[in-house]
Write an enzyme that holds these catalytic residues in place. Sequence first.
Site, PDB file in Angstrom:
ATOM      1  N   ILE A   7      -8.234   3.035  -4.053  1.00 25.73           N
ATOM      2  CA  ILE A   7      -8.966   2.228  -5.019  1.00 25.73           C
ATOM      3  C   ILE A   7     -10.417   2.126  -4.550  1.00 25.73           C
ATOM      4  O   ILE A   7     -10.684   1.989  -3.343  1.00 25.73           O
ATOM      5  CB  ILE A   7      -8.335   0.817  -5.134  1.00 25.73           C
ATOM      6  CG1 ILE A   7      -6.821   0.912  -5.406  1.00 25.73           C
ATOM      7  CG2 ILE A   7      -9.041   0.006  -6.225  1.00 25.73           C
ATOM      8  CD1 ILE A   7      -6.412   1.608  -6.687  1.00 25.73           C
ATOM      9  N   TYR A  60      -1.821  -0.488  10.368  1.00 25.03           N
ATOM     10  CA  TYR A  60      -2.002  -0.871   8.957  1.00 25.03           C
ATOM     11  C   TYR A  60      -0.749  -0.519   8.159  1.00 25.03           C
ATOM     12  O   TYR A  60      -0.230  -1.343   7.401  1.00 25.03           O
ATOM     13  CB  TYR A  60      -3.234  -0.155   8.389  1.00 25.03           C
ATOM     14  CG  TYR A  60      -3.505  -0.426   6.934  1.00 25.03           C
ATOM     15  CD1 TYR A  60      -4.257  -1.540   6.539  1.00 25.03           C
ATOM     16  CD2 TYR A  60      -3.019   0.420   5.935  1.00 25.03           C
ATOM     17  CE1 TYR A  60      -4.511  -1.786   5.191  1.00 25.03           C
ATOM     18  CE2 TYR A  60      -3.262   0.173   4.590  1.00 25.03           C
ATOM     19  CZ  TYR A  60      -4.015  -0.928   4.232  1.00 25.03           C
ATOM     20  OH  TYR A  60      -4.270  -1.176   2.889  1.00 25.03           O
ATOM     21  N   SER A 106       0.837  -1.207   0.000  1.00 26.08           N
ATOM     22  CA  SER A 106       0.000   0.000   0.000  1.00 26.08           C
ATOM     23  C   SER A 106       0.863   1.244   0.000  1.00 26.08           C
ATOM     24  O   SER A 106       1.980   1.239   0.539  1.00 26.08           O
ATOM     25  CB  SER A 106      -0.889   0.016   1.250  1.00 26.08           C
ATOM     26  OG  SER A 106      -1.606   1.241   1.329  1.00 26.08           O
TER      27      SER A 106
HETATM   28  N1  NAD Z   1      -8.791  -0.192  -1.490  1.00 20.75           N
HETATM   29  C1  NAD Z   1      -7.707   0.535  -1.397  1.00 20.75           C
HETATM   30  O1  NAD Z   1      -7.739   1.756  -1.589  1.00 20.75           O
HETATM   31  C2  NAD Z   1      -6.390  -0.114  -1.051  1.00 20.75           C
HETATM   32  C3  NAD Z   1      -5.248   0.707  -1.033  1.00 20.75           C
HETATM   33  C4  NAD Z   1      -4.023   0.142  -0.737  1.00 20.75           C
HETATM   34  C5  NAD Z   1      -3.917  -1.208  -0.472  1.00 20.75           C
HETATM   35  N2  NAD Z   1      -5.038  -1.982  -0.486  1.00 20.75           N
HETATM   36  C6  NAD Z   1      -4.859  -3.404  -0.180  1.00 20.75           C
HETATM   37  O2  NAD Z   1      -5.435  -4.199  -1.192  1.00 20.75           O
HETATM   38  C7  NAD Z   1      -5.934  -5.408  -0.642  1.00 20.75           C
HETATM   39  C8  NAD Z   1      -7.407  -5.586  -1.010  1.00 20.75           C
HETATM   40  O3  NAD Z   1      -8.092  -4.443  -0.577  1.00 20.75           O
HETATM   41  P1  NAD Z   1      -9.645  -4.189  -0.876  1.00 20.75           P
HETATM   42  O4  NAD Z   1      -9.815  -2.732  -0.934  1.00 20.75           O
HETATM   43  O5  NAD Z   1     -10.107  -5.038  -1.994  1.00 20.75           O
HETATM   44  O6  NAD Z   1     -10.243  -4.684   0.519  1.00 20.75           O
HETATM   45  P2  NAD Z   1     -11.696  -5.233   0.888  1.00 20.75           P
HETATM   46  O7  NAD Z   1     -11.853  -4.958   2.335  1.00 20.75           O
HETATM   47  O8  NAD Z   1     -12.710  -4.750  -0.074  1.00 20.75           O
HETATM   48  O9  NAD Z   1     -11.516  -6.825   0.674  1.00 20.75           O
HETATM   49  C9  NAD Z   1     -10.655  -7.566   1.497  1.00 20.75           C
HETATM   50  C10 NAD Z   1     -10.987  -9.032   1.352  1.00 20.75           C
HETATM   51  O10 NAD Z   1     -10.116  -9.748   2.234  1.00 20.75           O
HETATM   52  C11 NAD Z   1     -10.885 -10.687   2.981  1.00 20.75           C
HETATM   53  N3  NAD Z   1     -10.236 -10.943   4.273  1.00 20.75           N
HETATM   54  C12 NAD Z   1     -10.152 -10.116   5.341  1.00 20.75           C
HETATM   55  N4  NAD Z   1      -9.508 -10.724   6.351  1.00 20.75           N
HETATM   56  C13 NAD Z   1      -9.197 -11.964   5.922  1.00 20.75           C
HETATM   57  C14 NAD Z   1      -8.530 -13.067   6.507  1.00 20.75           C
HETATM   58  N5  NAD Z   1      -8.084 -13.028   7.785  1.00 20.75           N
HETATM   59  N6  NAD Z   1      -8.354 -14.190   5.781  1.00 20.75           N
HETATM   60  C15 NAD Z   1      -8.820 -14.267   4.507  1.00 20.75           C
HETATM   61  N7  NAD Z   1      -9.470 -13.251   3.899  1.00 20.75           N
HETATM   62  C16 NAD Z   1      -9.649 -12.113   4.598  1.00 20.75           C
HETATM   63  C17 NAD Z   1     -12.254 -10.024   3.154  1.00 20.75           C
HETATM   64  O11 NAD Z   1     -13.261 -10.958   3.475  1.00 20.75           O
HETATM   65  C18 NAD Z   1     -12.425  -9.366   1.780  1.00 20.75           C
HETATM   66  O12 NAD Z   1     -13.022 -10.255   0.862  1.00 20.75           O
HETATM   67  C19 NAD Z   1      -5.707  -5.313   0.871  1.00 20.75           C
HETATM   68  O13 NAD Z   1      -4.510  -5.980   1.219  1.00 20.75           O
HETATM   69  C20 NAD Z   1      -5.561  -3.826   1.096  1.00 20.75           C
HETATM   70  O14 NAD Z   1      -4.803  -3.547   2.251  1.00 20.75           O
HETATM   71  C21 NAD Z   1      -6.262  -1.470  -0.762  1.00 20.75           C
END
Ligand code: NAD
Length: 244
Positions: free
Chosen positions: A188, A155, A141
Site C-alpha cells: 500500500i 515483522y 499483512s
Molecule cells: N503499507 C503497507 O504496504 C502495509 C502492508 C501490510 C500491512 N501494513 C500494516 O498496516 C498498518 C498501517 O501501516 P502504514 O503503512 O499506514 O504505516 P505508517 O508507518 O505509514 O503509519 C503507522 C502509524 O502508526 C503509528 N505508530 C507507530 N508505532 C506506534 C505505537 N507504538 N503506538 C501508537 N502508534 C504507533 C505511527 O506514528 C504512524 O502514524 C500497520 O500495522 C502495517 O504493518 C501496511
Amino acid sequence: MMFKDQVAIVTGGGQGIGRAICTAFANEGATVVVADIDLAQAQETVHTLEASLSTALAVQTDVSCAAALEALVQTVLARFNRIDILVNNAGLGLFRSVESCSEEEWDRVLNVNLKGPFLLSKAVMPILKAQESGAIINMVSLAGKTGGIVAGAPYSVSKAGLECLTKALARELAPYRVRVNGIAPGIIDTPMAAHHPPAFIEAIPLGEKGRPEDVAAAAVFLASENARHITGEILDVNGGLMMD
Ligand SMILES: NC(=O)c1ccc[n+]([C@@H]2O[C@H](COP(=O)([O-])OP(=O)(O)OC[C@H]3O[C@@H](n4cnc5c(N)ncnc54)[C@H](O)[C@@H]3O)[C@@H](O)[C@H]2O)c1
C-alpha cells in the site's frame, strides 16, 4: 451514515492507512478517536476530520504500553461514554532478517505489532461484551502469510501472531455478537512501503500499489452491519499478489 452515534478508536491514525480509515469512518458518521504515538500527526488527522464537521479526538498513545492503553480507554469513555469499533492498525515497519535483528528490535516489533492489539482488545472487550455489539479489526499483512518477502522475520512473525489472535478473539467474542476480523494489505502506498523493490510492485496482478483508501474501504465494510455474519476472517487487500 453507517456509523452514526458510534465511537471508533483507530490506532496509528496519524498517517497512512490509519488516517484513511479515520476519514472513511468519519464520512460514515462515526466519532473517531485517533490514537497515535505521534501526537502532532494525530492532531493533523483530527484537523482534517473536523473540517468535515465530524467529532474527533487525538490521544497520544504508545500501544506497547498497558498503562497508556488503559488511560486511552478511560479517556474515551469519559468523553463519549461508549466504544463500538476498535481498529488495531498501529504497526512498526522495522524490517530485519533474523541474522540482523537484535533482541531489543525483536521485542519492540512484537510489543507494538502483537502485544499492543492484545492489550487494547483486552481493555475494550468488557465494554463491547456489555453492549453485546461491536467490531474489532486487526491490521495484519501479506507478510504474515509468506514469512516476509521483503519484510523479514520479526515483522512477519508479529503479523502471523496477530492473524491467530484475530481468530482467537473472534471465538471468544462471538457469543456476545462482537465480531473480530483482520485485513491483510499487500503493498500500500504509504511511507512504510516506500522502499519495496520495483520488481515486487511489478508482480502485483492488478498492476499498481494499493491506496490507503482501498484498505479503509475494507475496514468500513468489516465494521459495518453488511458484515454481520463475518467473523474470524482475514480479508486480503493486495491487488492479487497472493491468492489464498
Ligand atoms: N503499507 C503497507 O504496504 C502495509 C502492508 C501490510 C500491512 N501494513 C500494516 O498496516 C498498518 C498501517 O501501516 P502504514 O503503512 O499506514 O504505516 P505508517 O508507518 O505509514 O503509519 C503507522 C502509524 O502508526 C503509528 N505508530 C507507530 N508505532 C506506534 C505505537 N507504538 N503506538 C501508537 N502508534 C504507533 C505511527 O506514528 C504512524 O502514524 C500497520 O500495522 C502495517 O504493518 C501496511
